[in-house]
Design an enzyme around this catalytic site. Structure first.
Site, mmCIF file in Angstrom:
data_model
loop_
_atom_site.group_PDB
_atom_site.id
_atom_site.type_symbol
_atom_site.label_atom_id
_atom_site.label_comp_id
_atom_site.label_asym_id
_atom_site.label_seq_id
_atom_site.Cartn_x
_atom_site.Cartn_y
_atom_site.Cartn_z
ATOM 1 N N GLU A 62 34.748 2.143 -23.235
ATOM 2 C CA GLU A 62 35.380 3.036 -24.198
ATOM 3 C C GLU A 62 36.209 4.053 -23.430
ATOM 4 O O GLU A 62 35.691 4.766 -22.555
ATOM 5 C CB GLU A 62 34.371 3.746 -25.091
ATOM 6 C CG GLU A 62 35.066 4.625 -26.126
ATOM 7 C CD GLU A 62 34.186 5.080 -27.276
ATOM 8 O OE1 GLU A 62 34.609 5.994 -28.016
ATOM 9 O OE2 GLU A 62 33.092 4.507 -27.452
ATOM 10 N N GLU A 87 35.814 9.580 -19.651
ATOM 11 C CA GLU A 87 36.229 10.794 -20.364
ATOM 12 C C GLU A 87 36.335 11.945 -19.364
ATOM 13 O O GLU A 87 35.348 12.284 -18.706
ATOM 14 C CB GLU A 87 35.209 11.138 -21.451
ATOM 15 C CG GLU A 87 35.409 12.470 -22.148
ATOM 16 C CD GLU A 87 36.719 12.530 -22.902
ATOM 17 O OE1 GLU A 87 37.617 13.280 -22.459
ATOM 18 O OE2 GLU A 87 36.849 11.842 -23.933
ATOM 19 N N ASP A 114 39.676 10.454 -14.950
ATOM 20 C CA ASP A 114 40.844 9.698 -15.392
ATOM 21 C C ASP A 114 40.526 8.201 -15.373
ATOM 22 O O ASP A 114 40.128 7.654 -14.342
ATOM 23 C CB ASP A 114 42.009 10.011 -14.449
ATOM 24 C CG ASP A 114 43.348 9.492 -14.958
ATOM 25 O OD1 ASP A 114 43.378 8.444 -15.618
ATOM 26 O OD2 ASP A 114 44.377 10.142 -14.664
ATOM 27 N N ASP A 136 44.402 11.034 -27.845
ATOM 28 C CA ASP A 136 45.323 12.169 -27.961
ATOM 29 C C ASP A 136 46.673 11.642 -28.427
ATOM 30 O O ASP A 136 47.272 10.790 -27.781
ATOM 31 C CB ASP A 136 45.454 12.853 -26.604
ATOM 32 C CG ASP A 136 46.126 14.215 -26.699
ATOM 33 O OD1 ASP A 136 47.035 14.368 -27.546
ATOM 34 O OD2 ASP A 136 45.749 15.118 -25.943
ATOM 35 N N ASP A 172 44.780 7.918 -36.534
ATOM 36 C CA ASP A 172 45.238 8.388 -37.840
ATOM 37 C C ASP A 172 46.701 8.819 -37.785
ATOM 38 O O ASP A 172 47.198 9.446 -38.717
ATOM 39 C CB ASP A 172 44.370 9.561 -38.316
ATOM 40 C CG ASP A 172 44.429 10.739 -37.360
ATOM 41 O OD1 ASP A 172 44.263 10.525 -36.152
ATOM 42 O OD2 ASP A 172 44.652 11.878 -37.810
ATOM 43 N N THR A 207 33.766 8.509 -36.359
ATOM 44 C CA THR A 207 33.623 9.585 -35.393
ATOM 45 C C THR A 207 33.969 10.918 -36.043
ATOM 46 O O THR A 207 34.517 10.980 -37.142
ATOM 47 C CB THR A 207 34.561 9.370 -34.197
ATOM 48 O OG1 THR A 207 35.920 9.543 -34.633
ATOM 49 C CG2 THR A 207 34.401 7.964 -33.623
ATOM 50 N N ARG A 208 33.659 12.007 -35.333
ATOM 51 C CA ARG A 208 33.987 13.325 -35.879
ATOM 52 C C ARG A 208 35.494 13.504 -36.020
ATOM 53 O O ARG A 208 35.967 14.221 -36.897
ATOM 54 C CB ARG A 208 33.377 14.425 -35.011
ATOM 55 C CG ARG A 208 33.854 14.470 -33.580
ATOM 56 C CD ARG A 208 32.943 15.339 -32.723
ATOM 57 N NE ARG A 208 33.371 15.369 -31.336
ATOM 58 C CZ ARG A 208 33.910 16.438 -30.751
ATOM 59 N NH1 ARG A 208 34.092 17.556 -31.442
ATOM 60 N NH2 ARG A 208 34.263 16.400 -29.482
ATOM 61 N N GLU A 210 37.599 11.086 -36.859
ATOM 62 C CA GLU A 210 37.984 10.395 -38.088
ATOM 63 C C GLU A 210 37.611 11.230 -39.311
ATOM 64 O O GLU A 210 38.402 11.331 -40.270
ATOM 65 C CB GLU A 210 37.311 9.028 -38.161
ATOM 66 C CG GLU A 210 37.618 8.285 -39.457
ATOM 67 C CD GLU A 210 37.226 6.834 -39.413
ATOM 68 O OE1 GLU A 210 37.810 6.098 -38.587
ATOM 69 O OE2 GLU A 210 36.350 6.421 -40.184
#
Length: 232
Positions: A62, A87, A114, A136, A172, A207-208, A210
């Site tokens: 992920e 992450e 990275d 992002d 989104d 997810t938060r 979304e």
């Protein structure tokens, strides 16, 4: 492998709000044992291939796991799989570590940095599934080159994904969908499905990010790609 002398620009924040005492504890106690070794340039300046002894079963990645809810959900749902989460944002890493403690999953490893450094040292065709959830958006046109769905990220991703591997993208942002549909096929992936709200993957967990998008009236888009066999 990338030239050992290469240095990359990293865009975006590394740290946000002040960490809670519990989160500082997670970072101090749990991050080290869960961090993949030999990924950073300091640990591996020659960019030698990673020792894959940690991987048991299929290997999934992920990219940018945010608060970690999706990553932990996948680890709990698929105990036969080994997952890596990449992450650079310290607050997100701390949140994930708390969730790992709560869930008790043991098939999850981290690269707190990275993802391009991870791509440098992963062996060819080692990943069978990759997730990119609400990345992002870099909305300004002059910043679109910083998005993940550009050749700088996608070509290394293609190298480390196996033929037939699945690449999932959730966003989104309509313009991110546009760029994804333009750039990802060029990197060696075929579009399998494109769906919207209420039509996510069977094992998806909102997810938060979304949930925030839906509250603000933005609709999710789910894109599924399959890695094509390389052409010689």
């Amino acid at each position: 492998m990338t030239d050992a002398g290469q240095r990359r620009n990293f865009y975006g924040r590394i740290k946000g709000k002040t960490l809670r005492a519990s989160q500082k504890g997670y970072l101090a106690e749990d991050l080290g044992p869960l961090t993949l070794r030999g990924v950073t340039r300091e640990e591996n300046p020659s960019r030698s291939a990673l020792d894959m002894g940690f991987a048991k079963g299929p290997l999934w990645l992920e990219v940018g796991f945010g608060g970690g809810e999706h990553l932990v959900h996948m680890a709990a749902r698929h105990p036969e799989v080994t997952l890596i989460g990449a992450e650079p944002f310290v607050n997100g890493v701390a949140m994930l570590l708390g969730k790992i403690r709560g869930a008790g999953v043991t098939n999850l490893w981290l690269h707190p940095g990275d993802v391009r450094d991870l791509f440098d040292v992963l062996p060819d065709a080692c990943l069978s599934k990759v997730f990119l959830n609400y990345p992002d958006p870099w909305p300004k046109a002059r910043h679109h080159r910083r998005r993940f769905v550009t050749p700088e990220y996608l070509l290394p991703l293609a190298r480390v994904t196996a033929p037939g591997a699945e690449f999932r993208v959730a966003t989104d942002i309509p313009d991110y969908v546009r760029q994804t549909l333009e750039e990802v096929p060029e990197a060696g992936f075929s579009l399998v499905a494109q769906t919207g709200a209420g039509e996510a993957w069977e094992d998806w967990i909102p997810t938060r990010y979304e949930q925030k998008a839906l509250r603000e009236g933005r609709q999710p888009h789910y894109l599924t790609f399959r890695r094509r066999a390389p052409e010689f």
